[in-house]
Design an enzyme around this catalytic site. Structure first.
Site, PDB file in Angstrom:
ATOM      1  N   SER A  76       0.771  -0.988  -0.198  1.00  0.00           N
ATOM      2  CA  SER A  76       0.140  -0.396  -0.088  1.00  0.00           C
ATOM      3  C   SER A  76       0.754   0.807   0.231  1.00  0.00           C
ATOM      4  CB  SER A  76      -0.879  -0.154   1.028  1.00  0.00           C
ATOM      5  OG  SER A  76       0.060  -0.096   2.391  1.00  0.00           O
ATOM      6  N   ARG A  86       4.060  -3.390  17.431  1.00  0.00           N
ATOM      7  CA  ARG A  86       2.671  -2.957  17.209  1.00  0.00           C
ATOM      8  C   ARG A  86       2.048  -4.334  17.564  1.00  0.00           C
ATOM      9  NH1 ARG A  86       2.376  -2.804  10.597  1.00  0.00           N
ATOM     10  NH2 ARG A  86       3.612  -4.828  10.990  1.00  0.00           N
ATOM     11  N   ASP A 115      -1.096  -8.118  12.967  1.00  0.00           N
ATOM     12  CA  ASP A 115      -2.087  -9.214  11.959  1.00  0.00           C
ATOM     13  C   ASP A 115      -2.827 -10.099  13.603  1.00  0.00           C
ATOM     14  OD1 ASP A 115      -2.551  -7.173  10.184  1.00  0.00           O
ATOM     15  OD2 ASP A 115      -1.263  -8.962   9.631  1.00  0.00           O
ATOM     16  N   HIS A 168      -2.523  -8.978   2.291  1.00  0.00           N
ATOM     17  CA  HIS A 168      -1.189  -7.294   2.478  1.00  0.00           C
ATOM     18  C   HIS A 168      -2.533  -7.130   3.805  1.00  0.00           C
ATOM     19  CE1 HIS A 168       0.436  -3.850   3.418  1.00  0.00           C
ATOM     20  NE2 HIS A 168      -0.978  -3.161   2.718  1.00  0.00           N
ATOM     21  N   HIS A 214       6.905 -12.526   9.369  1.00  0.00           N
ATOM     22  CA  HIS A 214       6.949 -11.401   8.628  1.00  0.00           C
ATOM     23  C   HIS A 214       7.833 -11.263   7.671  1.00  0.00           C
ATOM     24  CE1 HIS A 214       7.439  -6.724   8.336  1.00  0.00           C
ATOM     25  NE2 HIS A 214       6.267  -6.254   8.316  1.00  0.00           N
TER      26      HIS A 214
END
Length: 465
Positions: free
Chosen positions: A271, A356, A402, A301, A347
């Protein structure tokens, strides 16, 4: 990362902190974001010139053929100022870690999570804003928040079966109709002033996203007429209100954290890179970010948090609410033996637990420690890495962002999983448009990397062993 490069980054961080402190302590009258940006641009232009003069002919190292076939993983090819991702350290926003920004950025009254307005200021300027500056940004975005009636009509005419991300992309692209940059370019604006209408478009884009997201949510999932933005409230509160969750203060706090930590993650992800690439053609921020959203909608994504939630629910359905560690371990192995991946783990860059993820885990420990799904997430966190290491399935067996976000949203009742990527998109706008502003300010050229065919590669190396 080489020691020289790491030293340079650390020096840059120290400079950023010093600049922030100096700015905060000496400012007699707090400038607006645009005024502060105008002050910073001339010096940064000179800084880039000096950097290119000193290092422009130096090499990062060899490019491997495997990198061309492997999605350009690890290939240094972009300038991205807002954040840098270190494999061992995680993300830093203008030199600041997530714990740093949680401590330093202004908060809402009674809140403990950073306001996304402050994060946007940091991404654009490299400086920590004052509470007054953040409050002014909240008011500015509220004043810019209305969307054109024809965009409302576009959304209202979309069938509820059209994916929310498709609707989101449509609406953002349609905002190009009123682009300040497109108008200024058509009128022959000087290149050195490109950043100014780009800034206005960027501000308008971010400001209008809650109304777009809220309208999509209510059209698709119900909820009645869209309420009005409150001019004296912060961005996250207003987004929560438009989604129907303003009466849940913890959810508002979650949105503040969610938007902040999802805002930017270096420039190489789909993105971010898409927005920069399209923007390099001097497409305005609405067109550029519309393209970003189409990339974010891809299952590799922006859909990963949904896949995590589906996987967890299937596990919970099969094993019950309080499974043993051994039962969870066996379920993880069954996933791998079926030729599937464990969603939310691994990742492309990180080689440690995603900071995160940890920020969201700390939020859950504070606000929902007894939630059954959170307990399962914690249990999985203690089991999956060892299984993946034993299976040899991942260079990084640790959880990413996620692995947690869907569980938090579900806890507060937002269980419409197809909408989760819209929230990700609202967040990612902050990072994409802040870089677009700087690209136009620094005169970044159109992107045009070199490509090769497989035949050309074979020919190139046929006589080289």
């Amino acid at each position: 990362m080489s020691s020289a490069l790491r030293s340079a980054i650390q020096q840059s961080r120290r400079s950023a902190f010093a600049r922030s402190a100096r700015f905060a302590s000496t400012s007699a009258k707090a400038p607006t974001l645009k005024e502060r940006l105008a002050d910073l641009i001339p010096a940064e232009i000179e800084n880039v010139k000096a950097t290119r003069a000193a290092h422009g002919k130096k090499s990062f190292g060899p490019v491997l053929v495997d990198q061309l076939y492997g999605g350009m993983r690890g290939l240094p090819a972009l300038i991205w100022d807002g954040s840098v991702l270190d494999a061992e350290e995680g993300i830093r926003f203008r030199g600041m870690t997530i714990p740093d920004i949680q401590k330093a950025l202004p908060k809402a009254p009674g809140g403990s999570e950073p306001l996304p307005e402050g994060l946007f200021w940091l991404l654009v300027t490299g400086e920590v804003p004052t509470q007054e500056q953040v409050n002014a940004l909240s008011r500015d975005w509220a004043a810019r928040s209305s969307i054109p009636s024809f965009v409302e009509e576009i959304l209202d005419r979309c069938p509820p079966t059209l994916h929310p991300m498709s609707q989101f992309s449509l609406a953002v692209t349609a905002l190009n109709h009123d682009s300040a940059f497109a108008k200024a370019y058509a009128e022959g604006i000087s290149k050195k002033d490109y950043w100014q209408p780009t800034f206005e478009d960027a501000m308008d884009l971010i400001a209008k996203l809650p109304n777009i997201a809220g309208r999509i949510f209510r059209n698709v999932y119900g909820g009645g007429k869209l309420p009005a933005i409150e001019a004296d409230k912060d961005y996250s509160y207003n987004l929560a209100k438009l989604l129907g969750y303003a009466d849940k203060p913890e959810f508002v706090e979650l949105l503040r954290l969610y938007i902040t930590i999802h805002s930017d993650h270096e420039g190489g992800n789909v993105s971010a890179h898409t927005g920069k690439l399209v923007g390099s053609a001097l497409s305005d921020p609405f067109l550029a970010f519309g393209a970003s959203l189409n990339g974010l909608a891809g299952p590799l994504h922006g859909l990963a948090n949904q896949e995590v939630l589906v996987w967890l629910r299937k596990m919970q359905s099969k094993l019950g609410e309080n499974p043993t560690d051994e039962a969870v371990r066996e379920y993880v192995w069954s996933t791998l033996k079926a030729g599937q991946v464990v969603p939310g783990y691994g990742h492309a860059v990180l080689r440690k637990t995603d900071p995160r993820y940890m920020a969201q885990r700390e939020f859950a420990l504070k606000h929902l420690p007894e939630d059954p799904m959170f307990k399962l997430v914690s249990q999985v966190y203690n089991i999956v890495p060892n299984v993946l290491l034993e299976a040899g399935k991942a260079k990084n067996p640790w959880p990413n962002v996620d692995a947690h976000s869907g569980v938090l949203l579900t806890h507060y009742g937002l269980d419409q999983m197809n909408f989760y990527t819209v929230l990700f998109g609202v967040s990612r706008a902050f990072g994409v448009v802040s870089q677009l502003i700087w690209d136009r300010a620094l005169g970044a050229p159109i992107e045009r990397p070199k490509s090769y065919s497989t035949a050309a590669i074979n020919k190139m190396f046929q006589d080289k062993q």
